[in-house]
Design a protein around this motif. Structure first.
Motif, PDB file in Angstrom:
ATOM      1  N   ILE A 114       6.529 -11.495 -13.372  1.00  0.00           N
ATOM      2  CA  ILE A 114       5.928 -10.740 -12.269  1.00  0.00           C
ATOM      3  C   ILE A 114       4.680 -11.463 -11.762  1.00  0.00           C
ATOM      4  O   ILE A 114       4.466 -11.589 -10.554  1.00  0.00           O
ATOM      5  N   TRP A 115       3.839 -11.948 -12.684  1.00  0.00           N
ATOM      6  CA  TRP A 115       2.631 -12.674 -12.282  1.00  0.00           C
ATOM      7  C   TRP A 115       2.979 -13.873 -11.405  1.00  0.00           C
ATOM      8  O   TRP A 115       2.336 -14.129 -10.393  1.00  0.00           O
ATOM      9  N   HIS A 116       4.011 -14.628 -11.826  1.00  0.00           N
ATOM     10  CA  HIS A 116       4.409 -15.792 -11.051  1.00  0.00           C
ATOM     11  C   HIS A 116       4.965 -15.400  -9.687  1.00  0.00           C
ATOM     12  O   HIS A 116       4.660 -16.030  -8.670  1.00  0.00           O
TER      13      HIS A 116
ATOM     14  N   GLU B 121      -3.375  -7.539  -9.786  1.00  0.00           N
ATOM     15  CA  GLU B 121      -3.313  -7.103 -11.179  1.00  0.00           C
ATOM     16  C   GLU B 121      -2.750  -5.686 -11.279  1.00  0.00           C
ATOM     17  O   GLU B 121      -1.893  -5.391 -12.119  1.00  0.00           O
ATOM     18  N   ILE B 122      -3.236  -4.804 -10.406  1.00  0.00           N
ATOM     19  CA  ILE B 122      -2.750  -3.423 -10.408  1.00  0.00           C
ATOM     20  C   ILE B 122      -1.279  -3.372 -10.010  1.00  0.00           C
ATOM     21  O   ILE B 122      -0.480  -2.656 -10.623  1.00  0.00           O
ATOM     22  N   LYS B 123      -0.918  -4.148  -8.994  1.00  0.00           N
ATOM     23  CA  LYS B 123       0.478  -4.168  -8.540  1.00  0.00           C
ATOM     24  C   LYS B 123       1.396  -4.720  -9.625  1.00  0.00           C
ATOM     25  O   LYS B 123       2.490  -4.200  -9.860  1.00  0.00           O
ATOM     26  N   ALA B 124       0.946  -5.780 -10.304  1.00  0.00           N
ATOM     27  CA  ALA B 124       1.764  -6.368 -11.372  1.00  0.00           C
ATOM     28  C   ALA B 124       2.021  -5.356 -12.479  1.00  0.00           C
ATOM     29  O   ALA B 124       3.150  -5.228 -12.977  1.00  0.00           O
ATOM     30  N   GLN B 125       0.976  -4.617 -12.877  1.00  0.00           N
ATOM     31  CA  GLN B 125       1.159  -3.614 -13.928  1.00  0.00           C
ATOM     32  C   GLN B 125       2.093  -2.505 -13.458  1.00  0.00           C
ATOM     33  O   GLN B 125       2.937  -2.018 -14.215  1.00  0.00           O
ATOM     34  N   HIS B 126       1.975  -2.119 -12.172  1.00  0.00           N
ATOM     35  CA  HIS B 126       2.838  -1.071 -11.629  1.00  0.00           C
ATOM     36  C   HIS B 126       4.298  -1.534 -11.591  1.00  0.00           C
ATOM     37  O   HIS B 126       5.209  -0.766 -11.955  1.00  0.00           O
ATOM     38  N   ILE B 127       4.520  -2.759 -11.170  1.00  0.00           N
ATOM     39  CA  ILE B 127       5.890  -3.297 -11.141  1.00  0.00           C
ATOM     40  C   ILE B 127       6.473  -3.336 -12.547  1.00  0.00           C
ATOM     41  O   ILE B 127       7.632  -2.970 -12.777  1.00  0.00           O
ATOM     42  N   PHE B 128       5.648  -3.774 -13.491  1.00  0.00           N
ATOM     43  CA  PHE B 128       6.100  -3.823 -14.883  1.00  0.00           C
ATOM     44  C   PHE B 128       6.506  -2.433 -15.362  1.00  0.00           C
ATOM     45  O   PHE B 128       7.564  -2.255 -15.982  1.00  0.00           O
TER      46      PHE B 128
ATOM     47  N   HIS C  37       7.940  -5.353  -3.091  1.00  0.00           N
ATOM     48  CA  HIS C  37       8.721  -5.419  -4.317  1.00  0.00           C
ATOM     49  C   HIS C  37       9.841  -4.388  -4.271  1.00  0.00           C
ATOM     50  O   HIS C  37       9.633  -3.208  -4.480  1.00  0.00           O
ATOM     51  N   GLU C  38      11.014  -4.828  -3.907  1.00  0.00           N
ATOM     52  CA  GLU C  38      12.159  -3.939  -3.789  1.00  0.00           C
ATOM     53  C   GLU C  38      13.342  -4.540  -4.528  1.00  0.00           C
ATOM     54  O   GLU C  38      13.661  -5.710  -4.374  1.00  0.00           O
ATOM     55  N   LYS C  39      13.988  -3.687  -5.300  1.00  0.00           N
ATOM     56  CA  LYS C  39      15.200  -4.081  -6.012  1.00  0.00           C
ATOM     57  C   LYS C  39      14.976  -5.333  -6.859  1.00  0.00           C
ATOM     58  O   LYS C  39      15.797  -6.240  -6.905  1.00  0.00           O
ATOM     59  N   GLY C  40      13.818  -5.383  -7.494  1.00  0.00           N
ATOM     60  CA  GLY C  40      13.571  -6.447  -8.459  1.00  0.00           C
ATOM     61  C   GLY C  40      13.130  -7.745  -7.850  1.00  0.00           C
ATOM     62  O   GLY C  40      12.992  -8.744  -8.534  1.00  0.00           O
TER      63      GLY C  40
END
Length: 561
Positions: free
Chosen positions: A530-532, A263-270, A551-554
Motif C-alpha cells: 500500500i505504501w508503494h 499515512e492515514i489513507k494507507a492505514q485505512h486501506i489496510f 483506491h477502488e477494488k484493490g
C-alpha cells in the motif's frame, strides 16, 4: 519486500525531518490544536469534578439525612453509593467504541453530555438512596463515554511531537475538576451550618453546578473540527485533507500535510482490505453487517496476536493505574484524613482541598514534558514514588493508630505523604496511562481499543470504590501495604513489558507491536504494498488531491509526479 523495521524507517525519517518542536515550543507552534484540545478536555473536567464532588457531599449531614444516615455510616452501603457511577462508566466506555465509530467523535460527545445531564437531574431530585444509585449510574454512562472519546479525539488531531501533551490535557482537566469540586464542597458545607441544621443546598449546589461545563462542551464541540482519521474511515477524504491542512495551518500541497494524509489513507486501506479478507460476508453496509463488523472488530482485539498485545497493554496499564489507590484517596479523603488523626469535618474537607490543588499542579509538568521524557521513565518513576508513600503511611498508621490524639504530628506527617503520593500520581500515571492507550491502536480498531482500555479503568475503579471502605475498616494500615505492593508490580510491568511510544506517529505503532513472522509479517508486507502504491517512498510525494477516493477494488491510481 522488507524484513522487520527496515523499510518503514524511510517514512519515519521523512516524518522526523518534517516534525515540529516538542514541549512548550511545540505547544506554542501548534496553538490552534492546543486550544481545541483544551476545549475538548472539558470532558475531563466534568469527569474529575464528579469524582471529587461525591466524596465531599458524603461527609455532609444534610446529604446523610436526605438519603438516610445508615447509607453513609455503613461501609458497604457507602461503597456502593460511591462506586455505582464507575459501574455505569464501565458500560458507557465499553459501548462507546462502536458509537464513536458510527456517529463520529463530535456527535458521540453530544450523546454523552445528554446522558450525563439526565443523570445529574435524577440525583438532584433525590429523596432516597435509590435516586442517588440510579442517577449516578446514568451519570456514569456519560462520564465513561467522555473519558474514552476525549483522549481519542485529542490523539487523532495531534501531531506526534505533542500528542502526549494534548492527551495529557485530559488528565489535567480531570485534576482541575477534582480541585474545583473540593473547594466548592468546602464552601457549601457551611450553608446552614455544618451540623443538623445544614441546608440541602450544601449538597445540591455541588451536584447541579456540574451541568454548566457539560452543556458548554456539548454545544461547543459542534464548532470544533472533526477528527481527520474518522473522516477518512467514513470515506470523506476531501474533508479529511482540508481538516489536516486547516489544523496544521499550511496549504494542502505542503509535504507535511501530504505525508500525514497518505499515512492515514494507507492505514485505512489496510483496514479495509483486512476486513474484506476476513469478513467478506459483511461488506454490504446494512445495519446488521455494520454491527457484525463492529462485533468482530472487538473480537479481533483478543484473537489477533498483534492486536492482543496492544489490548493487554491497555487493560493492564489501566488496572495498575486504579490499584495504585488513587481513587481510594479521592473518594474517601475526608474519612481517610479523619482516620489519620484530623478531627472535625471542616478540617478533613480542608485537607482534601489541598489534595485537589496538589494534584492539579503536579499534572502540569506532564503536559509540558511527557513528549520530551517519554512514557516509560515517567510511569516507572511515578510508580516507585507512590509505592514508597504507601509504605510510609502504612508504617505511621501501624505505629500510632488508636493514639492519634497523643501524636498529632505523626498524623500530619501521614497526611503530607498522602499529598506527596498525589504529586507522584499527578505527573505520571494520571496522564501517562491515558496517553499510552490513546496512541497504540491502529485506525480500524482505535476507538474500540481505547474503549476497552477505558472500560478496564472504570471496572477497576468500581472495584476500588467498592472495596476501599471495607478495607479501611478491616485492614486499616494493611490497605496501604496492599496498594503499595500492587503499585510496585505496576512499575515492573512497565519496565519489562511495555514499549516506549514517544515520538511515534499513530500509524508507526505497527512497528512496535507487529510480529516479524507469521501473520505479523504478512500484515507488514501488505502495508508495504500500500505504501508503494500510494507513492510514499517517492523522492517527491504525489499530489494528494489527485488520489482522493482513488483506491477502488484493490487498486490505486496515482497522479503523475
Amino acid at each position: 519486500m522488507f524484513s522487520g523495521n527496515a523499510l518503514p524507517s524511510a517514512i519515519s525519517d521523512r516524518h522526523q525531518r518534517l516534525a515540529g518542536p516538542q514541549g512548550i515550543r511545540g505547544i506554542v507552534a501548534n496553538g490552534q490544536i492546543f486550544a481545541i484540545a483544551v476545549f475538548a478536555s472539558l470532558g475531563g473536567l466534568v469527569y474529575g469534578y464528579n469524582q471529587g464532588m461525591f466524596g465531599q457531599i458524603l461527609n455532609m449531614s444534610s446529604f446523610a439525612k436526605t438519603v438516610h444516615p445508615e447509607s453513609i455510616s455503613n461501609p458497604t452501603a457507602r461503597g456502593l453509593l460511591t462506586a455505582i457511577l464507575e459501574l455505569g462508566a464501565w458500560v458507557g466506555a465499553l459501548s462507546n467504541g462502536y458509537i464513536a465509530d458510527k456517529l463520529g467523535r463530535k456527535l458521540c460527545v453530544d450523546v454523552a453530555v445528554f446522558v450525563f445531564v439526565i443523570g445529574v437531574i435524577v440525583q438532584a431530585c433525590a429523596t432516597a438512596p435509590s435516586y442517588i444509585l440510579g442517577g449516578r449510574f446514568i451519570t456514569g454512562l456519560g462520564v465513561g463515554s467522555l473519558s474514552m472519546v476525549v483522549p481519542l479525539y485529542n490523539a487523532e488531531l495531534a501531531p506526534a511531537e505533542i500528542r502526549g501533551a494534548l492527551v495529557s490535557l485530559q488528565q489535567l482537566s480531570i485534576t482541575a475538576g477534582i480541585m474545583i469540586s473540593y473547594w466548592i464542597g468546602y464552601g457549601t458545607n457551611f450553608i446552614g451550618g455544618t451540623g443538623d441544621g445544614q441546608s440541602k443546598a450544601a449538597w445540591l449546589i455541588p451536584i447541579c453546578i456540574q451541568i454548566a461545563p457539560a452543556l458548554i462542551l456539548g454545544v461547543g464541540i459542534n464548532f470544533m473540527p472533526q477528527s481527520p482519521r474518522w473522516l477518512m474511515s467514513v470515506g470523506r477524504e476531501e474533508e479529511c485533507l482540508q481538516t489536516i491542512s486547516r489544523i496544521r495551518r499550511v496549504d494542502t500541497e505542503n509535504e507535511l500535510v501530504a505525508l500525514e494524509f497518505l499515512e492515514i489513507k494507507a492505514q485505512h486501506i489496510f483496514d479495509q482490505e483486512t476486513s474484506q479478507r476476513l469478513f467478506p460476508e459483511y461488506q454490504n453496509h446494512t445495519f446488521k453487517s455494520d454491527f457484525m463488523l463492529g462485533f468482530h472488530a472487538y473480537a479481533r482485539l483478543f484473537t489477533n496476536r498483534a492486536l492482543f498485545k496492544r489490548t493487554l497493554v491497555s487493560i493492564l496499564i489501566m488496572m495498575f493505574q486504579q490499584w495504585t489507590g488513587i481513587n481510594a484517596i479521592l473518594y474517601y479523603a475526608p474519612f481517610i484524613f479523619q482516620d489519620l488523626g484530623l478531627t472535625g469535618n471542616t478540617v478533613s474537607l480542608l485537607a482534601s482541598g489541598v489534595v485537589g490543588v496538589v494534584m492539579f499542579l503536579a499534572t502540569i509538568p506532564a503536559v509540558l514534558y511527557i513528549d520530551n521524557l517519554g512514557r516509560k521513565p515517567v510511569l516507572i518513576c511515578g510508580a516507585i514514588g507512590m509505592a514508597i508513600c504507601h509504605f510510609v503511611i502504612a508504617g505511621i498508621s501501624a505505629s500510632f493508630d488508636g493514639s492519634w490524639d497523643q501524636h498529632s504530628a505523626a498524623g500530619w506527617v501521614a497526611v503530607v505523604f498522602v499529598w506527596i503520593f498525589v504529586v507522584h500520581f499527578g505527573y505520571s500515571w494520571g496522564p501517562g496511562a491515558w496517553v499510552v492507550i490513546a496512541e497504540i491502536f491502529p485506525l480500524g480498531v482505535r476507538a474500540k481499543g481505547i474503549s476497552i482500555g477505558a472500560s478496564s479503568n472504570w471496572l477497576n475503579n468500581f472495584a476500588v470504590g467498592m472495596a476501599t471502605s471495607d478495607m479501611l475498616a478491616s485492614m486499616k494500615y494493611g490497605t496501604y501495604v496492599f496498594f503499595g505492593l500492587i503499585t510496585s508490580i505496576g512499575a515492573a510491568y512497565i519496565y519489562f513489558l511495555v514499549p516506549e511510544t514517544k515520538g511515534r506517529t499513530l500509524e508507526e505503532m505497527d512497528e512496535l507491536f507487529n510480529d516479524t513472522t507469521g501473520q505479523g509479517q504478512k500484515d507488514l508486507e501488505q502495508m508495504d504494498k500500500i505504501w508503494h502504491e500510494l507513492g510514499m517512498f517517492n523522492d517527491v510525494l504525489p499530489n494528494v488531491s489527485h488520489i482522493i477516493n482513488s483506491h477502488e477494488k484493490g487498486s490505486i491510481v496515482l497522479a503523475e509526479v
